[in-house]
Motif scaffolding. Structure first.
Motif, PDB file in Angstrom:
ATOM      1  N   HIS A 202       0.843  -1.209   0.000  1.00  0.00           N
ATOM      2  CA  HIS A 202       0.000   0.000   0.000  1.00  0.00           C
ATOM      3  C   HIS A 202       0.879   1.260   0.000  1.00  0.00           C
ATOM      4  O   HIS A 202       0.672   2.168  -0.805  1.00  0.00           O
ATOM      5  N   GLU A 203       1.873   1.278   0.899  1.00  0.00           N
ATOM      6  CA  GLU A 203       2.744   2.462   0.983  1.00  0.00           C
ATOM      7  C   GLU A 203       3.569   2.640  -0.291  1.00  0.00           C
ATOM      8  O   GLU A 203       3.802   3.757  -0.745  1.00  0.00           O
ATOM      9  N   HIS A 206       1.821   4.560  -2.800  1.00  0.00           N
ATOM     10  CA  HIS A 206       1.842   6.021  -2.643  1.00  0.00           C
ATOM     11  C   HIS A 206       3.070   6.630  -3.322  1.00  0.00           C
ATOM     12  O   HIS A 206       3.014   7.735  -3.855  1.00  0.00           O
ATOM     13  N   GLU A 238      -5.564   6.705  -1.953  1.00  0.00           N
ATOM     14  CA  GLU A 238      -5.754   5.627  -0.974  1.00  0.00           C
ATOM     15  C   GLU A 238      -6.401   4.387  -1.597  1.00  0.00           C
ATOM     16  O   GLU A 238      -6.024   3.255  -1.285  1.00  0.00           O
ATOM     17  N   TYR A 310     -10.086   7.156   3.210  1.00  0.00           N
ATOM     18  CA  TYR A 310     -10.077   5.692   3.139  1.00  0.00           C
ATOM     19  C   TYR A 310     -11.447   5.161   2.731  1.00  0.00           C
ATOM     20  O   TYR A 310     -11.556   4.184   1.994  1.00  0.00           O
TER      21      TYR A 310
HETATM   22 ZN    ZN Z   1      -2.354   5.186   2.367  1.00  0.00          ZN
END
Ligand code: ZN
Lengths: 419, 263
Positions: A202-203, A206, A238, A310
């Motif tokens: 997930h990171e 980004h 997100e 989110y």
């Molecule tokens: Zn995030």
């Protein structure tokens, strides 16, 4: 004299750590047969310094600190990338020293943080491999090489309560210093976030979003926007991060296998985990009045404070998931998303181009515009039709007011959500 | 595992002590009155009374013999047993400089120059430490991890470190420096999500170096000594120390001290 010789010999014997070339065979905390984490042998294929956990994918750094929103500091928008780094990376930190024991050529971590750091590196390596695959031949040089500020101190001086200025229980990609930062855990006593494969994926997403959709700006000018357009951008970031985080769990070697519930490993709050599960059928993942109101009316600071990005992200991920999974086109969707971030071909402009064209007209950055940008990069009529139906339905789009030129004529609004 | 190591250390301590004792029995040195330096004479005024004691007879019975010889000689054969207490600043895996832990240990010190050297200056200079330092971190606290994933670790350092002491004038104090080496025995038990722990251990060479301050405090008052003579434990020994270990590629620091008895 004899003493001196003996001492010298000991000095030589103790001088060197494991000096091995990648791939390095290590033990890490990975999924075992019973779908729990446990020590398992694997390889780190890209490390160049195993005890410092530095390699071509990421470089771990210990003892580093970031300070943001210093009221006495300069405006981050006014700084060059280097000035921004110098202003905000207030402690550069140094090497980590994984405590590793060599057992027959396999390096075993010998304390908690050594286990955690080896596993963290492994997670980043898997995430990088995932993106490398869906970059589909495109160069990934800029994606690799980020610092991971392990157990880093992130102090936000903009927070009024001094006791809450230091970040805990989180992991972030902080583009200002182009680094990941794994903050200390405190309340979260399950699997630390850096040891959670899906969370690291997930990171990593980004970082991809920053490099592509924000054109690799350290402190993107788009952050000057406020309200609906920036709320939409945050939600998309997100949502795509959750979608890619899940994608990483699907393809990682020794991985857990596909799991949209990877947050459950680290968070005890079942309801919060379920709220992020974008695979759930039914009306849970539909636009609500509360979310619509929040997108349209809240300042982005407030929107994020209550975690609405989110909620919006989960709807976007749900639409992409429901479009692709039932027809087995997950990888086509993943590759389409990579294309959609940044594309200057006139037929199908990317998110970056959408943002840059509207720096002074951010009201044009709507859920419809973002959805259409994604749709324009989906190859295959069927997947594109399904994606349009899902986005239209779950995000409650209004093509009658803001057209979706890349939605196939054959598409109709999906039937899951109430109109 | 740690029990086995403890026994090993105790065995080593025992054998060294026995060896030292045997050496002492063989050696003529403790009988040498001139071997004492000035500050010892001041601390142990028995020397001025020496003429009142009869000279030792070769055929005197052992009990009387020990007593009379002790009163004549420097009572320190130079063998100490000390308990170590300190802070261990462990090399931080996560790059936070150090991880603080408590540390305990047992140390046997042999001032071998008292046995082997006759020069009254050099007799005070050399000693040798045999030490077992032990430290542990158990459970999730500190750098151990979370309640769901944690690692319990034990660190044992077994070292032999020659030292050089420099007496501070007429005081009972001496500063010392030392360099030595030995092994570190470390265990690690990783606990994950309530499953059985996975354990690993390693023996690694360590280089030890450090500085310290050592004091020898007499246990028996002058008055008591004049009346009863030397009855067995002459000195309390105390140390403050800064010791470092190079443990494979890691650096650990010990700040603390020890206290014990010196024979
Ligand atoms: Zn995030």
């Amino acid at each position: 004299m004899r003493v001196a010789v003996a001492v010298l010999m000991v000095a030589f014997l103790v001088a060197c750590g494991p000096n091995v070339k990648a791939p390095v065979t290590v033990m890490a905390l990975l999924y075992n047969g019973s779908n729990k984490l446990g020590p398992k042998q694997t390889t780190l294929d890209t490390v160049t310094n195993i005890t410092a956990l530095k390699g071509t994918v990421v470089n771990l750094v210990g003892g580093a600190g970031v300070t943001v929103n210093d009221p006495d500091g300069p405006d981050p928008f006014s700084l060059s990338d280097e000035e921004l780094l110098n202003a905000e990376l207030t402690s550069r930190g140094g090497d980590v020293h994984a405590n590793l024991i060599d057992k027959g050529g396999v390096l075993w971590p010998a304390d908690f943080h050594s286990w955690a750091m080896v596993t963290t590196y492994w997670n980043f390596e898997q995430s990088f491999n995932y993106f490398k695959a869906i970059y589909d031949g495109e160069k990934t040089d800029t994606l690799a090489g980020a610092q991971v500020l392990y157990w880093g101190n992130y102090t936000d001086l903009g927070v009024a309560d001094p006791a809450k200025q230091v970040l805990t229980d989180n992991i972030i990609y902080f583009s200002d210093v182009r680094s990941f930062l794994f903050a200390p855990f405190s309340q979260l006593q399950k699997v630390p976030l850096a040891m959670n494969l899906g969370v690291v994926g997930h990171e990593f997403s980004h970082r991809v979003f920053n490099q592509k959709a924000f054109g690799n700006q350290a402190h993107p000018v788009e952050l000057r926007w406020d309200g609906a357009p920036l709320n939409v951008v945050k939600g998309v970031d997100e949502g795509l991060a959750d979608f890619h985080g899940w994608g990483v769990t699907c393809v990682a070697k020794e991985g857990p296998g596909c799991s949209t519930r990877y947050l459950a490993l680290s968070f005890a709050d079942e309801a919060a985990v379920a709220a992020r599960d974008f695979s759930l059928q039914g009306q849970q993942n539909c636009m609500s009045t509360a979310l619509r109101t929040a997108i349209d009316n809240l300042h982005t600071f407030e929107f994020q404070r209550v975690g609405m990005e989110y909620k919006l992200g989960t709807l976007i991920a749900a639409a992409l998931y429901q479009a692709a999974e039932p027809i087995g086109q997950r990888d086509i969707m993943q590759k389409a998303l990579i294309q959609a971030y940044d594309d200057d071909s006139t037929q199908s402009l990317g998110l970056r181009q959408l943002f840059e064209a509207n720096l002074n007209t951010p009201e044009n950055v709507t859920l419809e515009a973002v959805s259409d940008t994604i749709l324009s990069h989906i190859t295959g009529e069927e997947l594109r039709r399904r994606a349009c139906a899902e986005l239209w339905d779950r995000l409650d789009l209004h093509p009658d007011m803001i057209p979706l030129p890349h939605c196939p004529n054959t598409a109709t609004r999906g039937g899951t959500c109430p109109q | 595992m740690s029990l086995g190591r403890t026994l090993l250390v105790l065995a080593l301590v025992g054998s060294t002590a026995a060896w030292a004792q045997r050496k002492k029995d063989d050696a003529p040195l403790p009988y040498d009155e001139q071997g004492e330096d000035d500050d010892k004479r001041r601390d142990l005024p028995r020397r001025s009374d020496a003429t009142s004691e009869p000279a030792p007879e070769p055929d005197v019975e052992s009990k009387g013999r020990r007593r009379s010889l002790a009163s004549l000689d420097d009572p320190n054969i130079g063998l100490s047993l000390e308990v170590v207490g300190a802070a261990l600043l462990l090399d931080s895996s996560r790059g936070q400089t150090v991880e603080g832990l408590g540390l305990g240990g047992i140390r046997v010190t042999w001032e071998w120059s008292r046995t082997f050297l006759t020069d009254e200056f050099w007799r005070e200079i050399f000693f040798l430490d045999l030490t077992w330092f032990a430290s542990r971190s158990s459970g999730p606290g500190g750098f151990g991890g979370t309640t769901e994933i944690f690692d319990s670790v034990n660190y044992h350092y077994f070292t032999l470190a020659p030292a050089f002491a420099f007496p501070l004038g007429k005081t009972p104090l001496a500063v010392y420096g030392q360099v030595g080496g030995g092994v570190n025995y470390q265990t690690s038990s990783i606990f994950v999500q309530s499953q059985d722990s996975t354990n690993i251990s390693a023996v690694r060479f360590v280089l030890q170096y450090g500085l310290g301050l050592r004091a020898r405090i007499h246990f028996i008052s002058e008055e008591s000594f004049r009346e009863n003579g030397y009855t067995g434990i002459p000195c309390l020994s105390v140390r403050l120390e800064l010791t470092r270990f190079r443990r494979a590629y890691m650096d650990d620091t010990v700040i603390g001290g020890s206290v014990g008895i010196t024979f």
